[in-house]
Structure formats: structure tokens, C-alpha cells
Design a protein around this motif. Structure first.
Motif, PDB file in Angstrom:
ATOM      1  N   ASP A  24      12.184  13.654  -3.297  1.00  0.00           N
ATOM      2  CA  ASP A  24      12.935  12.607  -3.972  1.00  0.00           C
ATOM      3  C   ASP A  24      11.954  11.220  -3.840  1.00  0.00           C
ATOM      4  O   ASP A  24      12.079  10.205  -4.461  1.00  0.00           O
ATOM      5  N   THR A  25      11.328  11.237  -2.836  1.00  0.00           N
ATOM      6  CA  THR A  25      10.465   9.990  -2.267  1.00  0.00           C
ATOM      7  C   THR A  25       9.040  10.229  -2.347  1.00  0.00           C
ATOM      8  O   THR A  25       8.199   9.241  -2.467  1.00  0.00           O
ATOM      9  N   LYS A  26       8.424  11.361  -2.550  1.00  0.00           N
ATOM     10  CA  LYS A  26       6.936  11.504  -2.497  1.00  0.00           C
ATOM     11  C   LYS A  26       6.195  10.839  -3.723  1.00  0.00           C
ATOM     12  O   LYS A  26       6.685  10.796  -4.841  1.00  0.00           O
ATOM     13  N   PRO A  27       5.042  10.343  -3.603  1.00  0.00           N
ATOM     14  CA  PRO A  27       4.352   9.660  -4.664  1.00  0.00           C
ATOM     15  C   PRO A  27       3.737  10.657  -5.577  1.00  0.00           C
ATOM     16  O   PRO A  27       3.570  11.822  -5.361  1.00  0.00           O
ATOM     17  N   ASP A  28       3.952  10.276  -7.090  1.00  0.00           N
ATOM     18  CA  ASP A  28       3.691  11.251  -8.081  1.00  0.00           C
ATOM     19  C   ASP A  28       2.210  11.490  -8.239  1.00  0.00           C
ATOM     20  O   ASP A  28       1.900  12.592  -8.571  1.00  0.00           O
ATOM     21  N   ASP A  29       1.369  10.636  -7.661  1.00  0.00           N
ATOM     22  CA  ASP A  29      -0.156  10.622  -8.024  1.00  0.00           C
ATOM     23  C   ASP A  29      -0.627  11.389  -6.903  1.00  0.00           C
ATOM     24  O   ASP A  29      -1.851  11.577  -6.797  1.00  0.00           O
ATOM     25  N   VAL A  30      -0.043  12.025  -5.798  1.00  0.00           N
ATOM     26  CA  VAL A  30      -0.658  12.771  -4.754  1.00  0.00           C
ATOM     27  C   VAL A  30      -0.026  14.387  -5.111  1.00  0.00           C
ATOM     28  O   VAL A  30       1.122  14.639  -4.995  1.00  0.00           O
ATOM     29  N   ALA A  31      -1.257  15.131  -4.944  1.00  0.00           N
ATOM     30  CA  ALA A  31      -0.691  16.546  -4.904  1.00  0.00           C
ATOM     31  C   ALA A  31      -0.427  17.070  -3.438  1.00  0.00           C
ATOM     32  O   ALA A  31      -1.259  16.839  -2.517  1.00  0.00           O
ATOM     33  N   PHE A  32       0.666  17.632  -3.255  1.00  0.00           N
ATOM     34  CA  PHE A  32       0.945  18.246  -2.002  1.00  0.00           C
ATOM     35  C   PHE A  32       1.131  19.574  -1.737  1.00  0.00           C
ATOM     36  O   PHE A  32       1.333  20.244  -2.799  1.00  0.00           O
ATOM     37  N   ILE A  33       0.751  20.097  -0.437  1.00  0.00           N
ATOM     38  CA  ILE A  33       0.824  21.497  -0.429  1.00  0.00           C
ATOM     39  C   ILE A  33       1.942  21.662   0.868  1.00  0.00           C
ATOM     40  O   ILE A  33       2.157  20.584   1.464  1.00  0.00           O
ATOM     41  N   ILE A  34       2.899  22.855   0.645  1.00  0.00           N
ATOM     42  CA  ILE A  34       4.045  22.919   1.808  1.00  0.00           C
ATOM     43  C   ILE A  34       3.411  24.053   2.677  1.00  0.00           C
ATOM     44  O   ILE A  34       3.117  25.301   1.997  1.00  0.00           O
ATOM     45  N   GLU A  35       3.317  24.214   3.963  1.00  0.00           N
ATOM     46  CA  GLU A  35       3.071  25.070   4.805  1.00  0.00           C
ATOM     47  C   GLU A  35       3.998  25.657   5.822  1.00  0.00           C
ATOM     48  O   GLU A  35       4.853  24.969   6.099  1.00  0.00           O
ATOM     49  N   GLU A  36       3.823  26.732   6.103  1.00  0.00           N
ATOM     50  CA  GLU A  36       4.745  27.286   7.135  1.00  0.00           C
ATOM     51  C   GLU A  36       4.352  26.522   8.586  1.00  0.00           C
ATOM     52  O   GLU A  36       3.053  26.157   8.509  1.00  0.00           O
TER      53      GLU A  36
END
Length: 390
Positions: free
Chosen positions: A177-189
């Protein structure tokens, strides 16, 4: 050899790299945004010429500077900042001027964590499971396989900026809901373990000429997010499993003539070595100095000798464990600075205040200290970082 050092004034230890390049016979040319008069004397004496630009972010200014140096000194042999932040710009300049080293077509394999995973698999080293899902629904399958907790981090970037541990569904939803739109994130274990590094020098033929290992028992992510202490140890020896994993990763990336810093997890659950990320630069947080104190070596000199002459001294032997312990201004400590020197003065090799830009992770000030006994180094960390209760 004509060597352009980009941003030679920051961080501080860039001056050590420049100085040793000059001592090895290189013509060292600097491009920076600081006034020449503000450069420290060691740096001034190392530079044959310095070109001030209005902004290090202005690529046109950098192009003009490199063009000027090429006209004045001939072909540029190397262009380096040794700084994670400038890797893309370094690669672009090398591409535009056909300078040896990593070019634009490869640099993102060294910058984007998602691309690194492909090379880890090629190396045969286990790696952290991840997802590049951009919406909450798109990561459902991944979460069913890993469960919580999770770690989210920018795909592009270094350090622990915008890196968080996600413990449950509510925190995950809040992130999306709050992550910036201009930054690509990855989700890790999330891996429950310690970080062991593989750091050193690899030559132009791909041979590891010098290597060491550091142990981090507390997470830099937690340090940054809780504004807490950082501590680590430079080890006297490298475990065979770390050395094997590190060499296989270097070979998979085909890294040559560089300082390298590879981060590996050692799982508390099953002891596995798991690749986390690569950084093809000197390690930060005073680790180059920790290497010098542990091995009684000058790694700045060895790097410069490798660059200019493809030579490195050795063999090298670890003689001490070197510890790093930070302090934070907002904490109240049991032991004063004077107490620390009174008690462990013969073991302390360095103390300094830290530049504000690095303080969230590295502390507002820090001590380095060494001993042949790891237990004693641990005791010093505890003494330095012991806070008053209440």
C-alpha cells in the motif's frame, strides 16, 4: 597507465587508492565536484591533474572531462570510482570511450539482485528464493512456498536502504500500500543465519590473488531499521566452504581485475552456504582497513600493484581478528571513551567519527581493535556497546 579516478575525494579512503596508484607509476587523473583547495594533501600529491565538474550526476560534464583528459594525456586505460553508487556511470563512460572494464551491457548483472540470482545458479551455489511480484496477489504462490517472515528490498541498490523484514500478512499489505511506485522491489525468503563475506582481489586473468572473510552476526537491515549498533569481525582465515562458494561465484560472473565483496549467508538451520549478493568494489564500513590490521598488509597498495603491474605480493597470513564496534549518539553508554582506551588501549588500532551519510548503518563513531583471540575481540565489542539500563 592513464587512470581516471572518479570522485577521488569521497569516500575518504579513495585518497589511499589514488596515492598508491601514483606510487606504482600510474598517471592519476581526478574528476570530482569539490573545489581543488578542499582536497586533502595526500590526494593533491597523488593527482597529476584534477577536473572539477558542477555535478557528479551530470553525464555531459563527465564526458567533457574525459574528453579533455584524453586529448591531453592520450588513451585512458582505466576509469573507476570503486563506489557502488557510480557503477552504472563508470560502465557508461567505459563504453563510450572503449576503456577496459565492465561495460553497460553487463553492469546490471552486478547491480540488480534479481539478475545476480541467475549467476548464482550458474555457479552451483545455493541462493535465496525470491519474487519480483509487483502486486499483492502476484506473490501468493511465492509466499505459500516460503511462509513468513520475508525480506523486501530494492532490486537495484546497495546497503540496507528501504530493506525491511515482513512478519505477517498485515505488514505485507502495508508494504504494497505504501511502497514508492518508482522503485522496483524484490521479495526474498528470510534466512536465519549469519553473514560471511568473501572479499579480495581478482586479477586480469581471473585469478584470485588475495582473499579474506568477515563475519556479521547482526543484520545490517536491523541495524538501519532500528538505528542500532553495528559490529563485525575480520577473520584470520577463510572457511573452505566460503572460499569454494566465493571462487565459483567469481568464475560464474567472469569477474576480472577488480576488488570484490561477496555476501553469503550461513544458515543456522542446516549450515548451508547461501549466496546473497555480489558487490564488485572494495567492501565498505572500514573493512579494507580491517583487512590491513588482520593481515598486516596494505591492501590499497596490493590493489594498485595489481592494476598497474598485474602483480600482488604474498603469500598472506591472517595474524589477528579485527573487530569493528559502532556507537550511536542517542544511546547512553556504561563506559566512556576514556574508559575504553584505559582498558583496551593496547588493542585499539583506530577510532574516528563517521560521515553523517553513512551513520545510520555504520554508527556516529566507531572503534577498530584486534587480538589473536576472537573471544577477546568479542569482549571488547560488548564493553564498547554496553548501554545503561533504564
Amino acid at each position: 597507465m592513464n587512470f581516471i579516478f572518479f570522485s577521488p575525494h569521497f569516500p575518504r579512503n579513495s585518497a589511499d587508492f589514488c596515492s598508491h596508484l601514483q606510487q606504482q607509476g600510474a598517471t592519476v587523473l581526478g574528476i570530482g565536484d569539490a573545489e581543488y583547495d578542499q582536497l586533502e594533501d595526500k590526494l593533491k600529491s597523488a593527482l597529476t591533474e584534477y577536473y572539477k565538474v558542477s555535478s557528479l550526476e551530470n553525464y555531459d560534464d563527465i564526458l567533457r572531462a574525459v574528453g579533455y583528459f584524453t586529448h591531453r594525456y592520450g588513451k585512458i586505460d582505466r576509469f573507476e570510482s570503486l563506489n557502488e553508487y557510480w557503477l552504472e556511470q563508470d560502465a557508461a563512460i567505459r563504453t563510450d570511450f572503449n576503456i577496459y572494464g565492465t561495460k553497460t551491457d553487463f553492469v546490471y548483472n552486478l547491480k540488480q539482485k534479481s539478475k545476480m540470482k541467475e549467476f548464482f545458479r550458474k555457479s552451483g551455489v545455493s541462493t535465496v528464493q525470491f519474487s519480483t511480484g509487483t502486486t499483492r496477489d502476484s506473490v501468493d504462490d511465492f509466499i505459500r512456498g516460503t511462509g513468513f517472515p520475508l525480506v523486501v528490498k530494492p532490486d537495484l541498490g546497495s546497503g540496507a536502504s528501504m530493506t525491511y523484514k515482513i512478519n505477517n500478512e498485515a505488514e505485507l499489505q502495508q508494504f504494497f500500500d505504501t511502497k514508492p511506485d518508482d522503485v522496483a522491489f524484490i521479495i526474498e525468503e528470510f534466512i536465519d543465519g549469519v553473514i560471511l563475506t568473501y572479499d579480495g582481489l581478482v586479477d586480469i586473468d581471473g585469478n584470485v590473488r588475495f582473499a579474506v572473510s568477515h563475519l556479521f552476526e547482526n543484520s545490517v537491515m536491523d541495524v538501519v531499521n532500528t538505528d542500532n549498533h553495528l559490529y563485525y569481525f575480520c577473520l584470520k582465515e577463510i572457511s573452505p566452504e566460503v572460499e569454494l562458494a566465493g571462487k565459483n561465484i567469481l568464475q560464474a560472473f567472469d569477474i576480472r581485475e577488480r576488488f570484490f565483496h561477496i555476501e553469503l549467508f550461513k544458515s543456522n538451520k542446516d549450515g548451508r552456504i547461501i549466496a546473497l549478493e555480489v558487490n564488485m568494489r572494495p567492501p565498505g564500513a572500514w573493512m579494507t582497513d580491517a583487512i590491513n590490521y588482520s593481515y598486516d598488509v596494505d591492501v590499497y597498495e596490493e590493489w594498485a600493484r595489481m592494476i598497474v603491474h598485474n602483480e600482488v605480493a604474498g603469500p598472506f597470513e591472517g595474524k589477528y581478528y579485527t573487530g569493528y564496534a559502532s556507537r550511536k549518539r542517542h544511546k547512553h553508554y556504561v563506559h566512556s571513551h576514556e574508559d575504553i582506551y584505559r582498558t583496551f588501549g593496547d588493542k585499539i588500532v583506530h577510532y574516528a567519527e563517521i560521515e553523517e551519510v553513512f551513520s545510520r548503518a555504520m554508527g556516529n563513531s566507531a572503534y577498530q581493535f584486534r587480538s589473536a583471540d576472537l573471544g577477546e575481540v568479542r569482549d571488547i565489542v560488548g564493553y564498547i556497546q554496553q548501554v545503561e539500563e533504564g
